[in-house]
Design a protein around this motif. Structure first.
Motif, PDB file in Angstrom:
ATOM      1  N   TYR A  99       0.939  -1.314  -0.309  1.00 16.71           N
ATOM      2  CA  TYR A  99       0.406  -0.172  -0.273  1.00 16.71           C
ATOM      3  C   TYR A  99       0.571   1.028   0.046  1.00 16.71           C
ATOM      4  N   ALA A 100       1.314   1.731   0.786  1.00 16.83           N
ATOM      5  CA  ALA A 100       2.586   2.110   0.898  1.00 16.83           C
ATOM      6  C   ALA A 100       4.084   1.628   1.990  1.00 16.83           C
ATOM      7  N   PRO A 101       5.071   2.891   2.036  1.00 14.62           N
ATOM      8  CA  PRO A 101       6.074   1.967   3.198  1.00 14.62           C
ATOM      9  C   PRO A 101       5.866   2.947   4.452  1.00 14.62           C
ATOM     10  N   GLY A 102       5.872   2.072   5.286  1.00 21.39           N
ATOM     11  CA  GLY A 102       5.091   2.554   6.421  1.00 21.39           C
ATOM     12  C   GLY A 102       4.159   2.262   6.866  1.00 21.39           C
ATOM     13  N   TYR A 103       3.819   1.534   6.024  1.00 20.75           N
ATOM     14  CA  TYR A 103       1.230   1.210   6.104  1.00 20.75           C
ATOM     15  C   TYR A 103       1.716  -0.252   6.841  1.00 20.75           C
ATOM     16  N   TYR A 104       0.420   0.184   8.057  1.00 19.79           N
ATOM     17  CA  TYR A 104       0.851  -0.664   8.573  1.00 19.79           C
ATOM     18  C   TYR A 104      -1.039  -0.648   9.733  1.00 19.79           C
ATOM     19  N   ALA A 105      -1.395  -2.038   9.168  1.00 18.51           N
ATOM     20  CA  ALA A 105      -2.707  -1.817   9.031  1.00 18.51           C
ATOM     21  C   ALA A 105      -3.520  -3.297  10.348  1.00 18.51           C
ATOM     22  N   SER A 106      -3.959  -3.409   9.964  1.00 16.40           N
ATOM     23  CA  SER A 106      -5.488  -4.912  10.422  1.00 16.40           C
ATOM     24  C   SER A 106      -6.894  -4.869   9.893  1.00 16.40           C
ATOM     25  N   PHE A 107      -6.648  -5.971   9.593  1.00  9.64           N
ATOM     26  CA  PHE A 107      -8.560  -5.759   9.240  1.00  9.64           C
ATOM     27  C   PHE A 107      -9.406  -7.099   9.658  1.00  9.64           C
ATOM     28  N   VAL A 108     -11.078  -6.248  10.086  1.00 10.84           N
ATOM     29  CA  VAL A 108     -11.825  -7.073  10.320  1.00 10.84           C
ATOM     30  C   VAL A 108     -13.047  -7.045   9.529  1.00 10.84           C
ATOM     31  N   LEU A 109     -14.044  -8.276  10.244  1.00 13.20           N
ATOM     32  CA  LEU A 109     -15.458  -8.298   9.287  1.00 13.20           C
ATOM     33  C   LEU A 109     -15.981  -7.720  10.463  1.00 13.20           C
ATOM     34  N   ASP A 110     -16.689  -6.836   9.823  1.00 10.27           N
ATOM     35  CA  ASP A 110     -17.821  -6.839  11.402  1.00 10.27           C
ATOM     36  C   ASP A 110     -19.225  -7.799  10.891  1.00 10.27           C
ATOM     37  N   PRO A 111     -20.275  -7.869  11.854  1.00 13.95           N
ATOM     38  CA  PRO A 111     -21.625  -8.302  11.633  1.00 13.95           C
ATOM     39  C   PRO A 111     -21.909  -8.301  10.408  1.00 13.95           C
ATOM     40  N   ASP A 112     -21.955  -7.497   9.774  1.00 10.29           N
ATOM     41  CA  ASP A 112     -22.856  -7.350   8.403  1.00 10.29           C
ATOM     42  C   ASP A 112     -21.459  -7.811   7.447  1.00 10.29           C
ATOM     43  N   GLY A 113     -19.930  -7.531   7.341  1.00  5.63           N
ATOM     44  CA  GLY A 113     -19.229  -8.849   6.178  1.00  5.63           C
ATOM     45  C   GLY A 113     -18.672  -7.520   5.864  1.00  5.63           C
ATOM     46  N   TYR A 114     -18.596  -5.951   6.387  1.00  7.78           N
ATOM     47  CA  TYR A 114     -17.627  -5.027   5.814  1.00  7.78           C
ATOM     48  C   TYR A 114     -16.248  -5.050   6.686  1.00  7.78           C
ATOM     49  N   ASN A 115     -15.857  -4.716   5.814  1.00 10.30           N
ATOM     50  CA  ASN A 115     -14.096  -5.118   6.197  1.00 10.30           C
ATOM     51  C   ASN A 115     -13.571  -3.250   7.070  1.00 10.30           C
ATOM     52  N   ILE A 116     -13.819  -3.525   7.813  1.00 10.19           N
ATOM     53  CA  ILE A 116     -12.691  -2.684   8.274  1.00 10.19           C
ATOM     54  C   ILE A 116     -11.999  -2.338   8.822  1.00 10.19           C
ATOM     55  N   GLU A 117     -10.777  -1.678   9.220  1.00  4.84           N
ATOM     56  CA  GLU A 117      -9.734  -1.650   9.112  1.00  4.84           C
ATOM     57  C   GLU A 117      -9.193  -0.169   9.978  1.00  4.84           C
ATOM     58  N   ALA A 118      -8.334  -0.415  10.778  1.00  2.69           N
ATOM     59  CA  ALA A 118      -7.071   0.342  11.729  1.00  2.69           C
ATOM     60  C   ALA A 118      -6.497   0.022  10.677  1.00  2.69           C
ATOM     61  N   MET A 119      -5.246   1.829  10.622  1.00  2.00           N
ATOM     62  CA  MET A 119      -4.022   1.768  10.438  1.00  2.00           C
ATOM     63  C   MET A 119      -4.014   3.341  10.431  1.00  2.00           C
ATOM     64  N   ILE A 120      -2.080   3.351  10.144  1.00  2.00           N
ATOM     65  CA  ILE A 120      -0.767   3.776  10.746  1.00  2.00           C
ATOM     66  C   ILE A 120      -0.413   3.712   9.270  1.00  2.00           C
ATOM     67  N   ASN A 121      -0.157   5.662   8.248  1.00  4.21           N
ATOM     68  CA  ASN A 121       0.988   4.953   7.298  1.00  4.21           C
ATOM     69  C   ASN A 121       2.045   5.803   7.974  1.00  4.21           C
ATOM     70  N   GLN A 122       2.966   5.500   8.902  1.00  4.63           N
ATOM     71  CA  GLN A 122       4.617   6.226   9.042  1.00  4.63           C
ATOM     72  C   GLN A 122       5.484   4.581  10.283  1.00  4.63           C
ATOM     73  N   PRO A 123       6.080   4.925   8.930  1.00  7.73           N
ATOM     74  CA  PRO A 123       7.582   4.340   9.830  1.00  7.73           C
ATOM     75  C   PRO A 123       7.159   3.924  11.341  1.00  7.73           C
ATOM     76  N   ALA A 124       7.772   2.665  11.717  1.00  9.88           N
ATOM     77  CA  ALA A 124       7.605   2.786  12.988  1.00  9.88           C
ATOM     78  C   ALA A 124       8.843   3.216  13.709  1.00  9.88           C
ATOM     79  N   LYS A 125       8.423   3.905  14.616  1.00  8.47           N
ATOM     80  CA  LYS A 125       9.568   4.369  16.048  1.00  8.47           C
ATOM     81  C   LYS A 125      10.141   3.235  16.137  1.00  8.47           C
ATOM     82  N   GLU A 126      11.398   3.729  16.461  1.00 12.52           N
ATOM     83  CA  GLU A 126      12.986   3.021  16.730  1.00 12.52           C
ATOM     84  C   GLU A 126      12.063   3.492  18.329  1.00 12.52           C
TER      85      GLU A 126
END
Length: 127
Positions: A99-126
């Motif tokens: 998707y992009a450098p530094g993109y980190y995400a997780s995906f779940v399907l809600d009770p209706d089957g919709y794709n819900i994502e939580a994401m951040i698009n930045q490099p990991a902090k050291e």
């Protein structure tokens, strides 16, 4: 904050032309995409409105909402709490360099089957 919303469309070329015209008065422009798959429109503040072709094997579900987080830990927490609340796994937390450098995400399907994502698009902090 919502990062992007993806809506399934039956005719991607027709919808692309429609949204290019309809969103122009709002100052929103086509940002990127892939012919015959999806198109993303920049709607400001780093947020996107996306359209996705529905025939063939779509990369997403008919509705996709991505919530922007402040940290990778929030992405992880969202995923685990959502599963405990009854969601189905649709992609464990992890890097998504396609998707992009530094993109980190997780995906779940809600009770209706919709794709819900939580994401951040930045490099990991050291450290």
């Amino acid at each position: 904050m919502i990062d992007h919303i993806t809506v399934a469309v039956s005719d991607l070329a027709k919808s692309k032309l429609f949204y290019e015209k309809a969103l122009a008065p709002l100052g929103y422009k086509l940002s990127f995409g892939k012919e015959s798959v999806f198109w993303a429109f920049d709607i400001g503040n780093g947020c996107l409105f996306e359209i996705q072709q529905v025939d063939g094997p779509p990369p997403l579900t008919s509705v996709h909402v991505a919530f922007r987080t402040r940290s990778r830990a929030e992405v992880d927490a969202f995923y685990h709490v959502a599963l405990d609340a009854g969601a189905k796994d649709n992609g464990a937390p992890g890097p998504r360099p396609q998707y992009a450098p530094g993109y980190y995400a997780s995906f779940v399907l809600d009770p209706d089957g919709y794709n819900i994502e939580a994401m951040i698009n930045q490099p990991a902090k050291e450290g």
